[in-house]
Design a protein around this motif. Structure first.
Motif, short mmCIF file in Angstrom:
data_model
loop_
_atom_site.label_atom_id
_atom_site.label_comp_id
_atom_site.label_asym_id
_atom_site.label_seq_id
_atom_site.Cartn_x
_atom_site.Cartn_y
_atom_site.Cartn_z
N ASN A 8 -21.99 -6.92 -9.79
CA ASN A 8 -21.00 -7.95 -10.10
C ASN A 8 -21.31 -9.09 -9.15
OD1 ASN A 8 -18.84 -9.47 -10.87
ND2 ASN A 8 -17.28 -8.06 -10.13
N ASP A 9 -21.95 -10.11 -9.64
CA ASP A 9 -22.42 -11.22 -8.82
C ASP A 9 -21.25 -11.89 -8.12
OD1 ASP A 9 -23.62 -13.41 -7.70
OD2 ASP A 9 -23.99 -14.43 -9.59
N ARG A 10 -21.22 -11.81 -6.80
CA ARG A 10 -20.16 -12.42 -6.01
C ARG A 10 -20.53 -13.83 -5.56
NH1 ARG A 10 -15.19 -10.66 -6.54
NH2 ARG A 10 -14.93 -8.49 -6.06
N GLY A 11 -21.60 -14.42 -6.14
CA GLY A 11 -22.02 -15.76 -5.74
C GLY A 11 -21.00 -16.82 -6.07
N ASN A 12 -20.23 -16.61 -7.11
CA ASN A 12 -19.20 -17.55 -7.51
C ASN A 12 -17.94 -17.26 -6.71
OD1 ASN A 12 -17.18 -18.99 -8.79
ND2 ASN A 12 -17.94 -18.57 -10.85
N ARG A 13 -17.41 -18.26 -6.03
CA ARG A 13 -16.24 -18.08 -5.18
C ARG A 13 -15.01 -17.66 -5.97
NH1 ARG A 13 -12.02 -20.99 -2.73
NH2 ARG A 13 -11.65 -22.89 -3.85
N CYS A 14 -14.99 -17.95 -7.24
CA CYS A 14 -13.84 -17.67 -8.09
C CYS A 14 -14.26 -16.70 -9.20
CB CYS A 14 -13.34 -19.00 -8.67
SG CYS A 14 -11.72 -18.89 -9.41
N LYS A 15 -14.77 -15.53 -8.82
CA LYS A 15 -15.28 -14.56 -9.79
C LYS A 15 -14.14 -13.98 -10.62
CE LYS A 15 -18.89 -13.38 -10.47
NZ LYS A 15 -19.75 -13.90 -11.53
N GLU A 16 -14.28 -14.15 -11.93
CA GLU A 16 -13.23 -13.71 -12.86
C GLU A 16 -13.67 -12.54 -13.71
OE1 GLU A 16 -12.37 -17.49 -14.75
OE2 GLU A 16 -11.00 -18.04 -13.12
N ASP A 17 -14.71 -11.83 -13.30
CA ASP A 17 -15.19 -10.64 -13.97
C ASP A 17 -14.93 -9.44 -13.07
OD1 ASP A 17 -18.19 -12.41 -14.96
OD2 ASP A 17 -16.19 -12.45 -15.84
N ARG A 18 -14.77 -8.28 -13.66
CA ARG A 18 -14.55 -7.07 -12.87
C ARG A 18 -15.23 -5.89 -13.55
NH1 ARG A 18 -13.00 -10.45 -10.02
NH2 ARG A 18 -11.21 -10.55 -8.66
N ILE A 19 -15.53 -4.89 -12.75
CA ILE A 19 -15.99 -3.60 -13.25
C ILE A 19 -15.05 -2.54 -12.70
CG2 ILE A 19 -18.42 -4.27 -13.43
CD1 ILE A 19 -18.79 -2.58 -10.82
#
Length: 191
Positions: A8-19
Motif C-alpha cells: 500500500n504505497d504510503r508515498g501520498n500524504r493523503c492515502k485513501e486506499d486500504r488493505i
C-alpha cells in the motif's frame, strides 16, 4: 488463506486506499472522494476518515463472522459509518453522492470455498493451482470517469480554462454519475 505479500504505497500524504486481511479474509479498498470535501476537519480528508473507520469495522466483523452475508455486512457497515459521521457533521444535510464512498474486492474463505466479491472498480488477479489466471474487475465506474475527464479536457482546450475551472463547469455531470451508484444502469460501490 495465506497472504504472500501486500503493498500500500504510503508515498501520498493523503492515502485513501486500504488493505485488510485475517485468517480467512482479505480485501483491497479504494476510497472515493465525495463531491463535498472538508466536512471532517480532524482528518487529512473525509475519505481518509471513511476508509480508516471502514477498515476497523471490517476487520472486527470478519474476524468474528467471516461467513456474514455480504448485503448484511455492507448495510451494517453503512449504518455504522453514518452513525459515526454524525459526530462530525449532520450527515442528513448531505445527499449520499456528496459523501465519501469506496470500492472493494473482498475475498473470504468460507468452509472449503473461496468467495470473491467485487463492489466497484478495484481489480483482483487470481492465480489457480493449474497456472490459469482470472481477472476480476468491474469497469463501469472507470468508463464514467473517463467520460468526465474527456469533457474536462475538451473544455480546457476549447475554452482555455484550467482543469480546476473545468471541474466546476462539469459538476452537474459528476453529480449525475454519482447518482448512478448502485443503480441497475450505473456502477457498484458501497455506502
Amino acid at each position: 488463506m495465506r497472504i504472500i505479500d501486500y503493498v500500500n504505497d504510503r508515498g501520498n500524504r493523503c492515502k485513501e486506499d486500504r488493505i485488510g486481511f485475517g485468517e480467512n479474509y482479505a480485501y483491497v479498498m479504494d476510497g472515493a472522494t465525495g463531491l463535498t470535501t472538508g466536512l471532517i476537519d480532524q482528518y487529512l480528508s473525509d475519505t481518509v476518515w471513511f476508509v480508516e473507520h471502514a477498515t476497523k469495522y471490517l476487520n472486527e466483523t470478519l474476524t468474528h463472522d467471516v461467513a456474514i452475508e455480504s448485503t448484511r455486512l455492507f448495510q451494517n457497515l453503512s449504518n455504522d459509518l453514518r452513525s459515526k459521521l454524525r459526530a462530525y457533521i449532520h450527515s442528513e444535510d448531505y445527499r449520499e453522492e456528496q459523501l465519501p464512498s469506496a470500492a472493494i474486492i473482498l475475498l473470504r474463505k468460507i468452509g472449503e470455498e473461496l468467495v470473491i466479491e467485487s463492489f466497484g472498480d478495484c481489480t483482483a488477479v487470481i492465480e489457480y493451482k493449474d497456472g490459469r489466471y482470472e481477472v476480476v474487475h468491474d469497469g463501469r465506474a472507470t468508463e464514467l470517469d473517463r467520460g468526465i475527464i474527456h469533457q474536462m479536457q475538451v473544455l480546457v482546450r476549447e475554452e482555455g480554462i484550467s482543469m480546476t475551472e473545468a471541474k466546476k463547469v462539469i459538476h452537474p455531470l459528476l453529480l449525475n454519475n454519482r447518482q448512478l451508484k448502485n443503480k441497475p444502469n450505473g456502477y457498484a460501490a458501497w455506502i
